[in-house]
Each structure stands twice: as C-alpha cells, then as structure tokens.
Write a protein that holds these residues in place. Sequence first.
Motif, short mmCIF file in Angstrom:
data_model
loop_
_atom_site.label_atom_id
_atom_site.label_comp_id
_atom_site.label_asym_id
_atom_site.label_seq_id
_atom_site.Cartn_x
_atom_site.Cartn_y
_atom_site.Cartn_z
N ARG A 1 7.94 1.69 -7.33
CA ARG A 1 8.11 2.13 -5.94
C ARG A 1 6.79 2.12 -5.19
O ARG A 1 6.72 1.72 -4.02
CB ARG A 1 8.72 3.55 -5.91
N ARG A 2 5.73 2.55 -5.85
CA ARG A 2 4.41 2.53 -5.23
C ARG A 2 3.98 1.10 -4.92
O ARG A 2 3.41 0.81 -3.86
CB ARG A 2 3.39 3.20 -6.14
N LYS A 3 4.25 0.19 -5.84
CA LYS A 3 3.90 -1.21 -5.63
C LYS A 3 4.67 -1.80 -4.46
O LYS A 3 4.10 -2.50 -3.62
CB LYS A 3 4.20 -2.00 -6.91
N ASN A 4 5.97 -1.49 -4.37
CA ASN A 4 6.80 -1.99 -3.28
C ASN A 4 6.35 -1.43 -1.93
O ASN A 4 6.35 -2.12 -0.91
CB ASN A 4 8.27 -1.66 -3.53
N LYS A 5 5.98 -0.14 -1.96
CA LYS A 5 5.52 0.52 -0.73
C LYS A 5 4.21 -0.09 -0.24
O LYS A 5 4.02 -0.33 0.96
CB LYS A 5 5.33 2.02 -0.99
N THR A 6 3.30 -0.38 -1.16
CA THR A 6 2.02 -1.00 -0.81
C THR A 6 2.24 -2.40 -0.25
O THR A 6 1.63 -2.81 0.73
CB THR A 6 1.10 -1.06 -2.04
#
Length: 236
Positions: free
Chosen positions: A229-234
Amino acid sequence: TADMILTDDNFASIVAAVEEGRVIYSNIRKFVFFLLSCNIAEILIIFTAMLIGLPVPLEPIQLLWLNLLTDAFPALALGMEKREPDIMDVPPRKPDEPIMDHRMKVQIAVQSVFMTISVLGSFIFELNYSGDLTRARTFAFVTLIFSELLRAYTSRSETHSVFSIGLFSNKYMVGGTFVSFLLMLVVIYVPYLRTVFGTTYLTFFEWDLIVGFGVLPFIAAEVSKFFLRRKNKTAS
C-alpha cells in the motif's frame, strides 16, 4: 452498444457492468492466490523436510484431507467476496495481462515460505520435545490447517488489510472456515478417526504453541500488504 442502449437506456448500467466484471475477475484472482499459496506451501514442507533429513511431517491421507475439505470451503467463500472500496479507482488491466502477475507471484512466494517455516517449526519443536513422531505430525497437521484458514482471510484482498475490509463482513468465509475448523477437531478428538488419520489428542495448553506458529503467515501477509500500500501510494 446499440443493443445495450435499446435494452437499458441508462449509461449507469454500463458502469455497474464494468464494476461487476472487475469484482468477478478480482475474486478469481483471490481464489487462485489462496489455493496456489497453500498447495505450494504443502509441497515445500514435504520437500524441505526430506532435504534436511527429517521424517515426512504429513501423512498422505492428511494432505488429501487438507486439499479436499480444509481448503475447499474457504476457497469457495472467496468467490463470494464483496467489492473492494477502490475497485473502480484501479486503472484498467491490459487485455493480455496474465491472471498471475508479478505482484501475485511475489506474494505467493512470501506466503508459501512463511507457511513452510511455521509448519516445520511446529513439527521440529514437538519432535525434539517429545520424540513422538505421531504427535509431531499432529502438530504439523493442525498448524498447517490453522495457518491456511487464517490465510483465507488475508486472501480476501491483495492490498487492503483484513481488518479494514471487515473481519467478518464475508459471512460465507466465516461459515466456511468454521466448518473446516470443526472438521479438523473431529479428526483430532474422535478416537476412530485419530487411528485412520494418524493423529493424536491435543491438550488445551498445546494449542498455544500451534496458534503461535500458525499466526506467522497471517502476520507476514498483513505486513507485506502494508508495504504494498505504501508503494502504491508513493507511485500515485
């Protein structure tokens, strides 16, 4: 297109159809995701045990029970999963995109490895502690079932935490895992079936160890989804 408009002169119906199609495709992925991670884990458990010179942790009839009954009900329940909150925000997939993309392959590998560690850890611990192969196999069998049932819950979304989508929001999953867990208890606590399946009676205190090992793949899945999720958000 003309047939669609004449049948139902409402463009909102097209959006609803696209959404339904995405839900169906997503649930097929979840079904495949769950079954492959569980079955690859079972292969790795047997292969790794033989590779390091351990006795086989699971009897053939136990593996048959796992594949026919334990995995079946949760897998079917995944086909009844509701839409995810952001399913219409995801960009359209490419028509030639395989159902098993890179992300799914990585997550399957993570889950399979952690389930293998979990089951073999339980097996080795009990084998060294009691020296009883039947009891150690029972530990491995129950740990694998417990981890697979928890795995079914984490398979309900590839990115969202099971707690954010609602732990009990899929009533079919609750029913399916309950039936699978009940069938596991029958194999352990009915004397005749213990003989057939090569299991032994477990005390209440022994469940602490099994739960401790069995929850490891669940934690690994939730942590991997957090970083995803953090990767997608970034990226967005």
